[in-house]
Design an enzyme around this catalytic site. Structure first.
Site, PDB file in Angstrom:
ATOM      1  N   ALA A  33      -5.178   2.660  -3.455  1.00 55.97           N
ATOM      2  CA  ALA A  33      -6.422   3.306  -3.845  1.00 55.97           C
ATOM      3  C   ALA A  33      -6.493   4.503  -4.600  1.00 55.97           C
ATOM      4  CB  ALA A  33      -7.378   3.348  -2.524  1.00 55.97           C
ATOM      5  N   ASP A  45       0.747  -1.029  -0.068  1.00 60.81           N
ATOM      6  CA  ASP A  45      -0.100  -0.153  -0.100  1.00 60.81           C
ATOM      7  C   ASP A  45       0.920   1.304   0.005  1.00 60.81           C
ATOM      8  OD1 ASP A  45      -2.447   1.584   0.454  1.00 60.81           O
ATOM      9  OD2 ASP A  45      -1.594   1.767   2.503  1.00 60.81           O
ATOM     10  N   ASP A  89       0.019   5.195   0.739  1.00 60.38           N
ATOM     11  CA  ASP A  89      -0.485   6.112   1.840  1.00 60.38           C
ATOM     12  C   ASP A  89      -0.534   5.648   3.090  1.00 60.38           C
ATOM     13  OD1 ASP A  89      -0.680   8.445   0.193  1.00 60.38           O
ATOM     14  OD2 ASP A  89      -2.496   7.448  -0.527  1.00 60.38           O
ATOM     15  N   GLU A 110       0.133  -3.349   4.645  1.00 57.31           N
ATOM     16  CA  GLU A 110      -0.905  -2.292   4.909  1.00 57.31           C
ATOM     17  C   GLU A 110      -1.038  -1.667   6.067  1.00 57.31           C
ATOM     18  OE1 GLU A 110      -3.736  -0.639   3.968  1.00 57.31           O
ATOM     19  OE2 GLU A 110      -3.983  -1.708   1.935  1.00 57.31           O
TER      20      GLU A 110
END
Ligand code: G6P
Ligand code: MG
Length: 224
Positions: free
Chosen positions: A131, A25, A27, A185
């Site tokens: 995302a 991931d 951010d 994550e």
């Protein structure tokens, strides 16, 4: 005879000998962009006459842009049409991108660069699973694009985490089966996506906030 090859399980500490790929991931795992998202959402809230606190901002981590806007509207008790929402999300993003011009390698979270480099040295394949539609720009500003064999981001997925689409596409882009991949994550939705996708998961953050991971680290420096 002395063993010449590094035992790959040592790189992850999750008791699995056959991990060949790492899915990151962006951010909150590799880079601290939360403050820029916060500033942009707050500017929007303030323009509409309500406040948006850093505690409120926690609710937006790992959440898509559109869903973030809906949460912001809920907090302010504001309702709007779909086309107004689109306009507001675009305005927020233009401010966010403006703030990102200040982003450079110093925004990398501790251990990120060193760990990515170590994984590469050991032949681990690396993909991004984010995302964010701004992921390519952010990787570029951080000067880490070259570490990634594949970039799967908000421009390539249609289903948001906790749907596993982003990581399933990441593993496929690396040419690996999900069970040979580990996901890093910092969000609950992301850990759930990894587990639903059949990957191992390392939670970056507080264990009580990220149930279900195979291992927890406070930051990637613990992976070194
Ligand atoms: C990440 C962040 C979220 C952000 C989302 C979409 O998941 O944690 O806070 O809303 O990406 O980012 P974007 O750059 O496309 O607005
Ligand atoms: Mg995150």
């Amino acid at each position: 005879m002395q063993e010449m090859t590094h035992n790959k399980s040592d790189l992850f500490g999750i008791g699995s000998m056959d991990i060949q790929g790492a899915l990151f991931d962006l951010d909150g795992v590799l880079v601290d962009t939360a403050k820029y998202h916060y500033l942009a959402w707050k500017r929007l809230a303030n323009a509409w006459g309500f406040d948006f606190t850093e505690t409120d901002n926690e609710r937006l981590k790992g959440v898509s842009r559109v869903r973030s806007l809906e949460i912001l509207l809920e907090i302010g008790g504001v309702s709007m049409t779909d086309s107004q929402k689109e306009e507001a999300a675009a305005l927020k993003n233009s401010w966010y991108v403006e703030y990102l011009t200040a982003l450079d390698e110093t925004a990398l979270l501790p251990g990120s660069w060193e760990y990515l480099q170590r994984l590469r040295e050991h032949g681990i394949r690396i993909a991004l699973g984010s995302a964010s539609k701004n992921a390519p720009l952010i990787l570029d500003r951080l000067n880490i694009t070259g570490f990634f064999d594949a970039v799967i981001d908000g421009n390539t997925v249609s289903k948001a985490k906790p749907d596993p689409e982003v990581f399933i596409k990441g593993a496929a882009a690396l040419g690996l089966a999900p069970e040979h991949c580990v996901v890093f994550e910092d969000s609950l939705a992301g850990i759930e996506a990894a587990k639903r996708g059949g990957m191992k998961a390392v939670g970056v953050g507080r264990p009580e906030l990220l149930p279900g991971a195979d291992r927890y680290v406070a930051s990637l420096t613990e992976m070194l």
